[in-house]
Design a protein around this motif. Structure first.
Motif, PDB file in Angstrom:
ATOM      1  N   THR A 137       0.840  -1.204   0.000  1.00  0.00           N
ATOM      2  CA  THR A 137       0.000   0.000   0.000  1.00  0.00           C
ATOM      3  C   THR A 137       0.873   1.251   0.000  1.00  0.00           C
ATOM      4  OG1 THR A 137      -1.764  -1.174   1.139  1.00  0.00           O
ATOM      5  CG2 THR A 137      -1.829   1.225   1.244  1.00  0.00           C
ATOM      6  N   GLU A 138       1.893   1.254   0.835  1.00  0.00           N
ATOM      7  CA  GLU A 138       2.804   2.407   0.927  1.00  0.00           C
ATOM      8  C   GLU A 138       3.557   2.617  -0.386  1.00  0.00           C
ATOM      9  OE1 GLU A 138       4.190   5.749   2.476  1.00  0.00           O
ATOM     10  OE2 GLU A 138       2.767   4.464   3.524  1.00  0.00           O
ATOM     11  N   ARG A 139       4.118   1.550  -0.933  1.00  0.00           N
ATOM     12  CA  ARG A 139       4.875   1.667  -2.187  1.00  0.00           C
ATOM     13  C   ARG A 139       3.977   2.018  -3.362  1.00  0.00           C
ATOM     14  NH1 ARG A 139       9.386  -3.200  -2.099  1.00  0.00           N
ATOM     15  NH2 ARG A 139      10.732  -2.265  -0.503  1.00  0.00           N
ATOM     16  N   SER A 140       2.720   1.613  -3.299  1.00  0.00           N
ATOM     17  CA  SER A 140       1.776   1.898  -4.388  1.00  0.00           C
ATOM     18  C   SER A 140       1.651   3.387  -4.653  1.00  0.00           C
ATOM     19  CB  SER A 140       0.404   1.303  -4.081  1.00  0.00           C
ATOM     20  OG  SER A 140       0.478  -0.101  -4.119  1.00  0.00           O
ATOM     21  N   LYS A 141       1.793   4.181  -3.622  1.00  0.00           N
ATOM     22  CA  LYS A 141       1.717   5.650  -3.789  1.00  0.00           C
ATOM     23  C   LYS A 141       2.813   6.132  -4.729  1.00  0.00           C
ATOM     24  CE  LYS A 141      -0.101   6.061   0.868  1.00  0.00           C
ATOM     25  NZ  LYS A 141       0.273   6.259   2.263  1.00  0.00           N
ATOM     26  N   LEU A 142       3.980   5.503  -4.641  1.00  0.00           N
ATOM     27  CA  LEU A 142       5.083   5.878  -5.527  1.00  0.00           C
ATOM     28  C   LEU A 142       4.980   5.176  -6.878  1.00  0.00           C
ATOM     29  CD1 LEU A 142       7.946   5.863  -2.900  1.00  0.00           C
ATOM     30  CD2 LEU A 142       6.841   7.850  -3.920  1.00  0.00           C
ATOM     31  N   TYR A 143       4.637   3.891  -6.843  1.00  0.00           N
ATOM     32  CA  TYR A 143       4.489   3.152  -8.101  1.00  0.00           C
ATOM     33  C   TYR A 143       3.470   3.819  -9.025  1.00  0.00           C
ATOM     34  CZ  TYR A 143       6.676  -0.947  -5.735  1.00  0.00           C
ATOM     35  OH  TYR A 143       7.507  -1.823  -5.063  1.00  0.00           O
ATOM     36  N   SER A 144       2.468   4.460  -8.442  1.00  0.00           N
ATOM     37  CA  SER A 144       1.399   5.076  -9.245  1.00  0.00           C
ATOM     38  C   SER A 144       1.912   6.242 -10.100  1.00  0.00           C
ATOM     39  CB  SER A 144       0.251   5.538  -8.349  1.00  0.00           C
ATOM     40  OG  SER A 144       0.667   6.616  -7.531  1.00  0.00           O
ATOM     41  N   LYS A 145       3.138   6.667  -9.878  1.00  0.00           N
ATOM     42  CA  LYS A 145       3.735   7.728 -10.711  1.00  0.00           C
ATOM     43  C   LYS A 145       4.201   7.198 -12.063  1.00  0.00           C
ATOM     44  CE  LYS A 145       5.424  10.461  -6.814  1.00  0.00           C
ATOM     45  NZ  LYS A 145       6.611  11.121  -6.218  1.00  0.00           N
ATOM     46  N   ALA A 146       4.201   5.883 -12.224  1.00  0.00           N
ATOM     47  CA  ALA A 146       4.644   5.283 -13.489  1.00  0.00           C
ATOM     48  C   ALA A 146       3.816   5.829 -14.650  1.00  0.00           C
ATOM     49  CB  ALA A 146       4.512   3.761 -13.425  1.00  0.00           C
ATOM     50  N   ASN A 147       4.397   5.782 -15.840  1.00  0.00           N
ATOM     51  CA  ASN A 147       3.677   6.247 -17.026  1.00  0.00           C
ATOM     52  C   ASN A 147       2.392   5.453 -17.262  1.00  0.00           C
ATOM     53  OD1 ASN A 147       6.885   6.435 -17.971  1.00  0.00           O
ATOM     54  ND2 ASN A 147       5.696   8.280 -18.243  1.00  0.00           N
ATOM     55  N   TYR A 148       2.455   4.167 -16.984  1.00  0.00           N
ATOM     56  CA  TYR A 148       1.297   3.293 -17.192  1.00  0.00           C
ATOM     57  C   TYR A 148       1.126   2.372 -15.990  1.00  0.00           C
ATOM     58  CZ  TYR A 148       1.807   4.739 -22.043  1.00  0.00           C
ATOM     59  OH  TYR A 148       1.920   5.481 -23.183  1.00  0.00           O
ATOM     60  N   THR A 149      -0.137   2.137 -15.644  1.00  0.00           N
ATOM     61  CA  THR A 149      -0.475   1.179 -14.597  1.00  0.00           C
ATOM     62  C   THR A 149      -1.242   0.041 -15.235  1.00  0.00           C
ATOM     63  OG1 THR A 149      -0.598   2.897 -12.906  1.00  0.00           O
ATOM     64  CG2 THR A 149      -1.780   0.838 -12.456  1.00  0.00           C
ATOM     65  N   LEU A 150      -0.770  -1.183 -15.011  1.00  0.00           N
ATOM     66  CA  LEU A 150      -1.476  -2.356 -15.523  1.00  0.00           C
ATOM     67  C   LEU A 150      -2.046  -3.132 -14.343  1.00  0.00           C
ATOM     68  CD1 LEU A 150       0.955  -3.707 -18.241  1.00  0.00           C
ATOM     69  CD2 LEU A 150      -1.181  -2.504 -18.579  1.00  0.00           C
ATOM     70  N   ASN A 151      -3.359  -3.199 -14.262  1.00  0.00           N
ATOM     71  CA  ASN A 151      -4.005  -4.031 -13.248  1.00  0.00           C
ATOM     72  C   ASN A 151      -3.928  -5.465 -13.752  1.00  0.00           C
ATOM     73  OD1 ASN A 151      -4.906  -2.004 -11.332  1.00  0.00           O
ATOM     74  ND2 ASN A 151      -6.192  -1.278 -13.011  1.00  0.00           N
ATOM     75  N   CYS A 152      -3.070  -6.238 -13.132  1.00  0.00           N
ATOM     76  CA  CYS A 152      -2.697  -7.556 -13.657  1.00  0.00           C
ATOM     77  C   CYS A 152      -3.530  -8.712 -13.125  1.00  0.00           C
ATOM     78  CB  CYS A 152      -1.221  -7.821 -13.347  1.00  0.00           C
ATOM     79  SG  CYS A 152      -0.100  -6.628 -14.107  1.00  0.00           S
ATOM     80  N   ASP A 153      -4.362  -8.479 -12.117  1.00  0.00           N
ATOM     81  CA  ASP A 153      -5.039  -9.585 -11.443  1.00  0.00           C
ATOM     82  C   ASP A 153      -5.828 -10.511 -12.355  1.00  0.00           C
ATOM     83  OD1 ASP A 153      -4.944 -10.069  -8.430  1.00  0.00           O
ATOM     84  OD2 ASP A 153      -4.795  -7.898  -8.614  1.00  0.00           O
ATOM     85  N   ASN A 154      -6.444 -10.002 -13.377  1.00  0.00           N
ATOM     86  CA  ASN A 154      -7.263 -10.866 -14.240  1.00  0.00           C
ATOM     87  C   ASN A 154      -6.621 -11.117 -15.599  1.00  0.00           C
ATOM     88  OD1 ASN A 154      -9.422 -11.181 -12.342  1.00  0.00           O
ATOM     89  ND2 ASN A 154      -9.975  -9.056 -12.780  1.00  0.00           N
ATOM     90  N   LEU A 155      -5.301 -10.931 -15.659  1.00  0.00           N
ATOM     91  CA  LEU A 155      -4.586 -11.099 -16.925  1.00  0.00           C
ATOM     92  C   LEU A 155      -3.564 -12.223 -16.807  1.00  0.00           C
ATOM     93  CD1 LEU A 155      -3.787  -7.321 -17.643  1.00  0.00           C
ATOM     94  CD2 LEU A 155      -5.711  -8.646 -18.540  1.00  0.00           C
TER      95      LEU A 155
END
Length: 170
Positions: A137-155
């Motif tokens: 959860t904490e790292r997600s705040k920084l990861y969300s700065k990426a150019n693209y976010t891929l929600n991978c759970d259903n892929l």
């Protein structure tokens, strides 16, 4: 390709950065660089041993040096960062300024399942499920700065790779 920028994969440990990165690089005919593997090669030992023998600060310093070196000198590569690398401001800045970044995002519950039987991750050895969730959860705040976010759970792997290529080429 319309760009000569590196394609950088970020996300929690266990998010598939190394596996996806390798397959993606093969498909794009790019060089694949796994920063954690480069660190182990450079230090001639495992990351687990580096943490145990020299501590996290030493590891983070080496991680920064190797990562920045790769990011500055390479182009048209797929680069898999370690789970904590993007927390480093210098790495984060260079990734965002000169590369195209993809966050491989998974639900906390999926990350915990994926990490359940992994013994080679030094941070995990002293963490329970709640602590892993909090770290994600904490790292997600920084990861969300990426150019693209891929929600991978259903892929599956191929779908993740296809989505990355679609975004990278556009």
């Amino acid at each position: 390709m319309k760009t000569n920028k590196n394609l950088v994969l970020i996300g929690m440990m266990g998010s598939g950065k190394s596996t996806i990165g390798y397959l993606l690089a093969k498909k794009l005919k790019f060089l694949f660089i796994d920063i954690d593997k480069n660190i182990e090669k450079n230090e001639e030992t495992t990351i687990s041993n580096i943490f145990k023998e020299k501590g996290e600060k030493y590891f983070r310093d080496i991680e920064e040096k190797i990562t920045l070196d790769v990011l500055k000198k390479k182009s048209n590569c797929v680069i898999s960062l370690g789970g904590g690398a993007f927390i480093n401001k210098n790495i984060q800045e260079l990734v965002l300024k000169k590369n195209i970044s993809f966050w491989l995002k998974w639900k906390n519950s999926t990350i915990i399942k994926r990490l359940k039987n992994v013994n080679k991750r030094p941070l995990l050895k002293k963490m329970n499920h709640k602590q892993i969730e909090n770290l994600n959860t904490e790292r997600s705040k920084l990861y969300s700065k990426a150019n693209y976010t891929l929600n991978c759970d259903n892929l599956n792997k191929n779908e993740i790779i296809k989505k990355i290529i679609q975004n990278y080429e556009n």
